[in-house]
Scaffold this motif. Structure first.
Motif, PDB file in Angstrom:
ATOM      1  N   GLU A 289       0.819  -1.215   0.000  1.00 37.70           N
ATOM      2  CA  GLU A 289       0.000   0.000   0.000  1.00 37.70           C
ATOM      3  C   GLU A 289       0.853   1.266   0.000  1.00 37.70           C
ATOM      4  O   GLU A 289       0.343   2.370   0.138  1.00 37.70           O
ATOM      5  CB  GLU A 289      -0.942  -0.014   1.196  1.00 37.70           C
ATOM      6  N   GLY A 290       2.183   1.089  -0.094  1.00 39.92           N
ATOM      7  CA  GLY A 290       3.082   2.237  -0.159  1.00 39.92           C
ATOM      8  C   GLY A 290       3.566   2.761   1.177  1.00 39.92           C
ATOM      9  O   GLY A 290       4.248   3.780   1.226  1.00 39.92           O
ATOM     10  N   ALA A 291       3.225   2.090   2.264  1.00 37.44           N
ATOM     11  CA  ALA A 291       3.681   2.534   3.581  1.00 37.44           C
ATOM     12  C   ALA A 291       5.092   2.005   3.843  1.00 37.44           C
ATOM     13  O   ALA A 291       5.382   0.841   3.600  1.00 37.44           O
ATOM     14  CB  ALA A 291       2.733   2.049   4.673  1.00 37.44           C
ATOM     15  N   ALA A 292       5.949   2.879   4.334  1.00 37.75           N
ATOM     16  CA  ALA A 292       7.312   2.490   4.687  1.00 37.75           C
ATOM     17  C   ALA A 292       7.323   1.982   6.122  1.00 37.75           C
ATOM     18  O   ALA A 292       6.652   2.533   6.995  1.00 37.75           O
ATOM     19  CB  ALA A 292       8.260   3.682   4.543  1.00 37.75           C
ATOM     20  N   HIS A 293       8.086   0.922   6.364  1.00 32.78           N
ATOM     21  CA  HIS A 293       8.206   0.322   7.690  1.00 32.78           C
ATOM     22  C   HIS A 293       9.632   0.502   8.171  1.00 32.78           C
ATOM     23  O   HIS A 293      10.579   0.214   7.435  1.00 32.78           O
ATOM     24  CB  HIS A 293       7.878  -1.178   7.632  1.00 32.78           C
ATOM     25  N   TYR A 294       9.780   0.973   9.421  1.00 28.65           N
ATOM     26  CA  TYR A 294      11.086   1.187  10.039  1.00 28.65           C
ATOM     27  C   TYR A 294      11.111   0.480  11.388  1.00 28.65           C
ATOM     28  O   TYR A 294      10.153   0.546  12.149  1.00 28.65           O
ATOM     29  CB  TYR A 294      11.350   2.686  10.246  1.00 28.65           C
TER      30      TYR A 294
ATOM     31  N   GLN B 229       3.338  -9.264   4.984  1.00 31.40           N
ATOM     32  CA  GLN B 229       3.280  -9.976   3.708  1.00 31.40           C
ATOM     33  C   GLN B 229       1.876 -10.512   3.456  1.00 31.40           C
ATOM     34  O   GLN B 229       1.333 -10.366   2.367  1.00 31.40           O
ATOM     35  CB  GLN B 229       4.294 -11.126   3.686  1.00 31.40           C
ATOM     36  N   ASP B 230       1.268 -11.103   4.473  1.00 31.63           N
ATOM     37  CA  ASP B 230      -0.072 -11.675   4.332  1.00 31.63           C
ATOM     38  C   ASP B 230      -1.145 -10.603   4.122  1.00 31.63           C
ATOM     39  O   ASP B 230      -2.081 -10.797   3.348  1.00 31.63           O
ATOM     40  CB  ASP B 230      -0.437 -12.507   5.556  1.00 31.63           C
ATOM     41  N   GLU B 231      -1.028  -9.477   4.822  1.00 28.48           N
ATOM     42  CA  GLU B 231      -2.064  -8.441   4.781  1.00 28.48           C
ATOM     43  C   GLU B 231      -1.918  -7.484   3.601  1.00 28.48           C
ATOM     44  O   GLU B 231      -2.911  -7.084   3.008  1.00 28.48           O
ATOM     45  CB  GLU B 231      -2.053  -7.632   6.087  1.00 28.48           C
ATOM     46  N   ARG B 232      -0.690  -7.062   3.301  1.00 32.94           N
ATOM     47  CA  ARG B 232      -0.476  -6.016   2.299  1.00 32.94           C
ATOM     48  C   ARG B 232       0.519  -6.400   1.213  1.00 32.94           C
ATOM     49  O   ARG B 232       0.584  -5.744   0.185  1.00 32.94           O
ATOM     50  CB  ARG B 232       0.067  -4.753   2.974  1.00 32.94           C
ATOM     51  N   GLY B 233       1.344  -7.396   1.497  1.00 31.70           N
ATOM     52  CA  GLY B 233       2.438  -7.724   0.594  1.00 31.70           C
ATOM     53  C   GLY B 233       3.570  -6.718   0.755  1.00 31.70           C
ATOM     54  O   GLY B 233       3.424  -5.709   1.438  1.00 31.70           O
ATOM     55  N   TRP B 234       4.683  -7.002   0.146  1.00 33.86           N
ATOM     56  CA  TRP B 234       5.836  -6.105   0.166  1.00 33.86           C
ATOM     57  C   TRP B 234       6.164  -5.697  -1.264  1.00 33.86           C
ATOM     58  O   TRP B 234       6.361  -6.550  -2.117  1.00 33.86           O
ATOM     59  CB  TRP B 234       7.059  -6.798   0.773  1.00 33.86           C
ATOM     60  N   ASP B 235       6.237  -4.403  -1.529  1.00 31.99           N
ATOM     61  CA  ASP B 235       6.721  -3.919  -2.822  1.00 31.99           C
ATOM     62  C   ASP B 235       8.247  -3.852  -2.809  1.00 31.99           C
ATOM     63  O   ASP B 235       8.887  -4.106  -3.816  1.00 31.99           O
ATOM     64  CB  ASP B 235       6.161  -2.525  -3.140  1.00 31.99           C
ATOM     65  N   VAL B 236       8.802  -3.489  -1.655  1.00 33.27           N
ATOM     66  CA  VAL B 236      10.248  -3.415  -1.460  1.00 33.27           C
ATOM     67  C   VAL B 236      10.543  -4.078  -0.128  1.00 33.27           C
ATOM     68  O   VAL B 236       9.963  -3.722   0.887  1.00 33.27           O
ATOM     69  CB  VAL B 236      10.739  -1.950  -1.399  1.00 33.27           C
TER      70      VAL B 236
END
Length: 109
Positions: free
Chosen positions: A41-46, A84-91
């Protein structure tokens, strides 16, 4: 008349941190949180290993800090699997291992 650089002028090669990273730094204790990746969804995770928390910063700069102790996900790996299950990873996610591990996985794929 030529323009001269003042002490507050940034050099041409200098850029500010990505806005999502700046927001994550404000949310987390650790001065430089680890970039995990960008979800589907384009959200960055830190990741902040000091707080054992993840900052999730959406494209519109809405952000939340998620302490893993307050979730069913006890580990960072669990958080990454959930994402990964809920939104997937684009990066990403970029956790655990090294570039050598990434290369080995790529060769075995």
């Amino acid at each position: 008349m030529s323009k001269s650089a003042s002490p507050t002028t940034k050099s041409v090669g200098t850029t500010d941190a990505h806005p999502q990273e700046r927001i994550a730094r404000e949310l987390l204790t650790q001065g430089r949180p680890l970039f995990l990746g960008v979800d589907g969804e384009g959200a960055a995770h830190y990741w902040d290993s000091y707080e054992f928390a993840v900052a999730v910063v959406a494209r519109d700069n809405r952000a939340e800090k998620v302490k893993l102790a307050e979730t069913p996900y006890e580990t960072l790996a669990g958080w990454c699997e959930y994402t990964q299950d809920e939104r997937g990873w684009d990066v990403g996610p970029h956790v655990g291992g090294s570039i050598v591990d990434d290369l080995a996985r790529g060769l075995n794929a």
